[in-house]
Design an enzyme around this catalytic site. Structure first.
Site, mmCIF file in Angstrom:
data_model
loop_
_atom_site.group_PDB
_atom_site.id
_atom_site.type_symbol
_atom_site.label_atom_id
_atom_site.label_comp_id
_atom_site.label_asym_id
_atom_site.label_seq_id
_atom_site.Cartn_x
_atom_site.Cartn_y
_atom_site.Cartn_z
ATOM 1 C CB SER A 115 131.420 92.020 86.981
ATOM 2 O OG SER A 115 131.049 92.046 85.619
ATOM 3 C CE LYS B 285 127.641 89.813 85.273
ATOM 4 N NZ LYS B 285 128.771 90.475 85.929
#
Length: 362
Positions: free
Chosen positions: A255, A300
């Site tokens: 990611s 996140k």
């Protein structure tokens, strides 16, 4: 003993028993929570996250932070109390254990898989960044792995460059699969290769490899009995015109690709992409610069805002989930490609933030 006192004592003992059961009884859940962020333009453990040599670089300011998620280990079993607390905690997410570790995957296996994905994401980030800057990257199809006890064992080797199959040139790994599966099990396939040693020597000398060999491999039947195989995994190897090192340990998964790519672009171009702003983000990236979705977007966002981020580059496929609970003070910016991301960063730099592509919860 008075009845009221006896009732209170019994209630207390029941509560203690339930509490002990909640602490001692494991449940099949794992927990995800916000992890640390790392500025791809800065340092981690006193070492630059991105180091480029052999090419002119430019000073950078601001932040392009990649974000991470903490997860409980494969061997750790949460108890009922921890699970209920996790469900109630705003910044944590409790998920079934098999969601993070499917098919009984061990922590060691998961760590290895994440490390491989992280390495691949770095390579794709480099390719995408250089393509965005129109800097040529030489790519070639290679043997990534040879399966044990397969027809290709001792015939082909990891690192061999595959030029052609049965005389037909190959341009991408999928071509190898397509050409091999044209055969019936038991038939011969002829590979035209550059041996791994010659390929490495040519790369070190910055020249095109010239020595090729023809290797014949007899196909076998696949496990499902439906096609011919030789027992190799084909992949893509890139030769870069200068050195790009990514120095970040103890991080895994794919990611961070987008943020690595943007950090490379920023360092290789005059001026600041961010104009000194604090930008964080996430997203996988492929060699063509397409940004893909990731897991744990909610954590996140929290981690990014806690670190000080004002803007968050969000893969379009994660937009709905991200927009459902945006931390105060954080602006989501939707991205589909590295070109989208660089265009949005230029708007942030110029102060023209009204036109930024945004995420919606629907």
């Amino acid at each position: 003993m008075p009845r009221r006192t006896a009732t209170m004592l019994a209630s207390t003992l029941i509560f203690i028993a339930l509490l002990c059961a909640g602490v001692l009884i494991p449940v099949p859940y794992s927990e995800m929570s916000p992890g640390p962020t790392f500025n791809t333009l800065g340092k981690a453990r006193n070492e630059p996250v991105l180091e480029i040599s052999g090419r002119k670089t430019y000073p950078t300011t601001g932040h392009l932070n990649m974000t991470t998620v903490r997860v409980t280990g494969a061997e750790y079993r949460m108890n009922l109390v921890e699970t209920v607390y996790g469900w109630l905690a705003h910044d944590n997410v409790v998920v079934p254990h098999d969601t993070l570790y499917p098919d009984g995957k061990t922590e060691e296996e998961s760590t290895q898989e994440n490390a491989e994905e992280f390495t691949q994401s770095q390579e794709s980030a480099k390719v995408a960044a250089l393509k965005q800057l129109k800097i040529p990257v030489r790519s070639q199809v290679v043997v990534s792995a040879v399966l044990k006890d397969s027809p290709a064992e001792d015939r082909l080797h990891a690192g061999d460059v595959i030029r052609a199959v049965d005389g037909e040139p190959v341009k991408e790994p999928g071509d190898v699969v397509e050409l091999v599966t044209r055969h019936k099990p038991g038939e011969d396939v002829v590979f035209t290769i550059v041996p791994a040693k010659e390929a490495v020597a040519a790369e070190k000398a910055d020249r095109e490899p010239t020595a090729t060999e023809k290797v014949t491999v007899t196909t076998a039947r696949s496990a499902d009995g439906k096609k011919a195989i030789v027992g190799i995994e084909a992949g893509t190897d890139h030769a870069f015109p200068f050195t790009i090192d990514i120095n970040l340990a103890d991080v895994g998964g794919p990611s961070a690709g987008l943020m690595f790519a943007l950090g490379i672009v920023d360092k290789l171009t005059p001026g600041d992409l961010t104009g000194g702003a604090f930008v964080a983000g996430t997203g996988t990236i492929d060699d063509a610069g397409k940004v893909g979705p990731i897991g744990g977007i909610e954590m996140k966002l929290v981690g990014a805002r806690e670190a000080g981020a004002e803007y968050f580059l969000t893969p379009s496929d994660n937009c709905a989930a991200a927009a459902s609970d945006i931390p105060e003070g954080l602006t989501l910016v939707k991205v589909d490609t590295i070109a989208d991301a660089t265009a949005s960063l230029k708007k942030i730099d110029s102060g023209d933030t009204a036109g930024l592509p945004s995420c919606s919860s629907s």
